[in-house]
Design an enzyme around this catalytic site. Structure first.
Site, PDB file in Angstrom:
ATOM      1  N   LYS A 190     -96.411  -3.149 -31.674  1.00  0.00           N
ATOM      2  CA  LYS A 190     -97.704  -2.598 -31.239  1.00  0.00           C
ATOM      3  C   LYS A 190     -98.452  -1.933 -32.390  1.00  0.00           C
ATOM      4  O   LYS A 190     -99.683  -2.018 -32.464  1.00  0.00           O
ATOM      5  CB  LYS A 190     -97.505  -1.586 -30.111  1.00  0.00           C
ATOM      6  CG  LYS A 190     -97.131  -2.207 -28.776  1.00  0.00           C
ATOM      7  CD  LYS A 190     -97.180  -1.158 -27.673  1.00  0.00           C
ATOM      8  CE  LYS A 190     -96.929  -1.787 -26.312  1.00  0.00           C
ATOM      9  NZ  LYS A 190     -96.879  -0.758 -25.254  1.00  0.00           N
ATOM     10  N   LYS A 225     -94.888 -16.401 -21.651  1.00  0.00           N
ATOM     11  CA  LYS A 225     -94.437 -15.610 -20.517  1.00  0.00           C
ATOM     12  C   LYS A 225     -95.648 -15.228 -19.658  1.00  0.00           C
ATOM     13  O   LYS A 225     -96.727 -14.958 -20.187  1.00  0.00           O
ATOM     14  CB  LYS A 225     -93.773 -14.346 -21.073  1.00  0.00           C
ATOM     15  CG  LYS A 225     -93.261 -13.373 -20.046  1.00  0.00           C
ATOM     16  CD  LYS A 225     -92.515 -12.229 -20.728  1.00  0.00           C
ATOM     17  CE  LYS A 225     -92.413 -11.035 -19.800  1.00  0.00           C
ATOM     18  NZ  LYS A 225     -91.680  -9.918 -20.363  1.00  0.00           N
ATOM     19  N   LYS A 242    -100.540 -10.661 -17.593  1.00  0.00           N
ATOM     20  CA  LYS A 242    -101.904 -10.440 -17.151  1.00  0.00           C
ATOM     21  C   LYS A 242    -102.908 -10.633 -18.293  1.00  0.00           C
ATOM     22  O   LYS A 242    -103.969 -11.222 -18.120  1.00  0.00           O
ATOM     23  CB  LYS A 242    -102.022  -9.028 -16.572  1.00  0.00           C
ATOM     24  CG  LYS A 242    -103.348  -8.805 -15.914  1.00  0.00           C
ATOM     25  CD  LYS A 242    -103.370  -7.545 -15.105  1.00  0.00           C
ATOM     26  CE  LYS A 242    -104.815  -7.292 -14.713  1.00  0.00           C
ATOM     27  NZ  LYS A 242    -104.979  -6.228 -13.775  1.00  0.00           N
TER      28      LYS A 242
END
Ligand code: TRP
Length: 331
Positions: A111, A193, A196
């Site tokens: 991240k 995968k 959203k």
């Protein structure tokens, strides 16, 4: 009953990947464990986010969990920021959390690479996660594989804290992972995968026409170029979804008709769309009912916070006492 703790970020609506991979398991665990399910909004703010929709997303996540069958009579469902003891314990635990291991967290590395300026909160994220779990002295944590490193850090933090402050009575139990049988649900693009942010999902509250609208163009076995080409169910993502939503008889029927080219992909998808719709309809209906009764949802959230906080306060009091803090005189 042994205590279970798990957390989910308030990403808003859940999709079938979340449901098959985690939430179904959370629902089942309620029969065997004393479960604590937390919407981790304090974790959500460690990465750039939209503050105008955080509250709404948090509520939606509570409603989604309830709609899926998390039972607030049996389990504690609550919002992390409603129980400030999480952040207090986090601070105390940062004093025993090893810096080197925090630097090695793959989620942090991943991240932080995507950000120009890395907030310290992102770095401390795993310590907050450790505090979540240890605050309830949970023994078991249902998580996916991607969270195993954070759980190992939690165990390390518990070990170090116990070694320093608990003598021969380890007050903070080292939690075990309850690994969800690695159901990696691939998205409708047949590649990544289900997620959203990639837009390759079927939402748990999608109405049947949306489910069909998303399944119709979904990627299947690339060898089936025309309707007449026989297919290989094992390489087809749609077949994989059949295994999760259809009866064994239907799965067999689908596989046979794929191999023989008896059915085209659209035939196969139509059956799948019906099965998914059938499975999700009760969830969607419960979600709608909850959305229409915000007072009831507020009450469940309030009650969850009260129950969680009672336990949290007990643990925190003991932790601070063992760490030698001067107790605040009541009254
Ligand atoms: N980090 C977890 C995730 O992204 C969410 C989480 C926060 C969590 N606190 C937790 C999971 C405690 C299990 C236990 O999925």
């Amino acid at each position: 009953m042994r205590r279970v703790f798990s957390g989910v970020q308030p990403s808003g609506e859940l999709h079938i990947g979340n449901w098959l991979g985690a939430v179904q398991n959370w629902v089942a665990l309620q029969d065997r464990y004393d479960c604590h399910y937390c919407i981790v909004d304090l974790h959500a703010v460690t990465f750039p986010y939209d503050s105008t929709i955080l509250a709404e997303r948090t509520r939606e996540m509570v409603m989604s969990l309830l709609a899926c069958g998390i039972d607030p009579q049996r389990s504690i469902v609550f919002v992390q920021s409603h129980v400030p003891e999480h952040t207090e314990l986090q601070w105390l635990l940062t004093t025993v959390a090893p810096l080197g291991e925090l630097e090695r967290m793959t989620q942090f590395k991943d991240k932080s690479q995507r950000l120009e300026s890395v907030p310290a909160g992102l770095f401390a994220y795993p310590v907050l996660q450790a505090a979540d779990i240890l605050l309830y002295r949970a023994e078991a944590v249902p998580v996916g594989e991607d969270q195993l490193q954070h759980l190992e850090l939690t165990r390390e933090v518990a070990r170090r804290w116990n070694a320093q402050f608990a003598g021969d009575d380890p007050f903070l139990p080292e939690p075990q992972a309850l690994l969800t049988t690695a159901k990696r649900i691939v998205g409708l693009d047949g590649q990544a995968k289900m997620s959203k942010s990639l837009g390759n999902t079927i939402g748990l509250t999608d109405p049947p026409e949306d489910i069909w609208g998303k399944l119709r163009p979904a990627v299947t076995d690339p060898a089936r170029v025309t309707r007449k080409d026989p297919g290989t169910p094992e390489v087809c993502n749609i077949f994989d979804l059949h295994k999760h939503f259809s009866s064994p008889d239907t799965v067999e029927l689908v596989a046979g008709n794929c191999r023989s080219a008896g059915w085209g992909c659209l035939d196969c998808k139509r059956v799948l769309a019906d099965r998914i719709s059938e499975t999700l309809t009760p969830i969607r209906e419960r979600f709608t009912t909850l959305r229409e009764s915000p007072a009831e949802v507020d009450e469940i959230i309030g009650e969850g916070a009260d129950r969680a906080q009672r336990l949290a306060r007990e643990t925190l009091k003991e932790v601070k006492s063992r760490m030698g803090f001067l107790p605040r005189k009541e009254g």
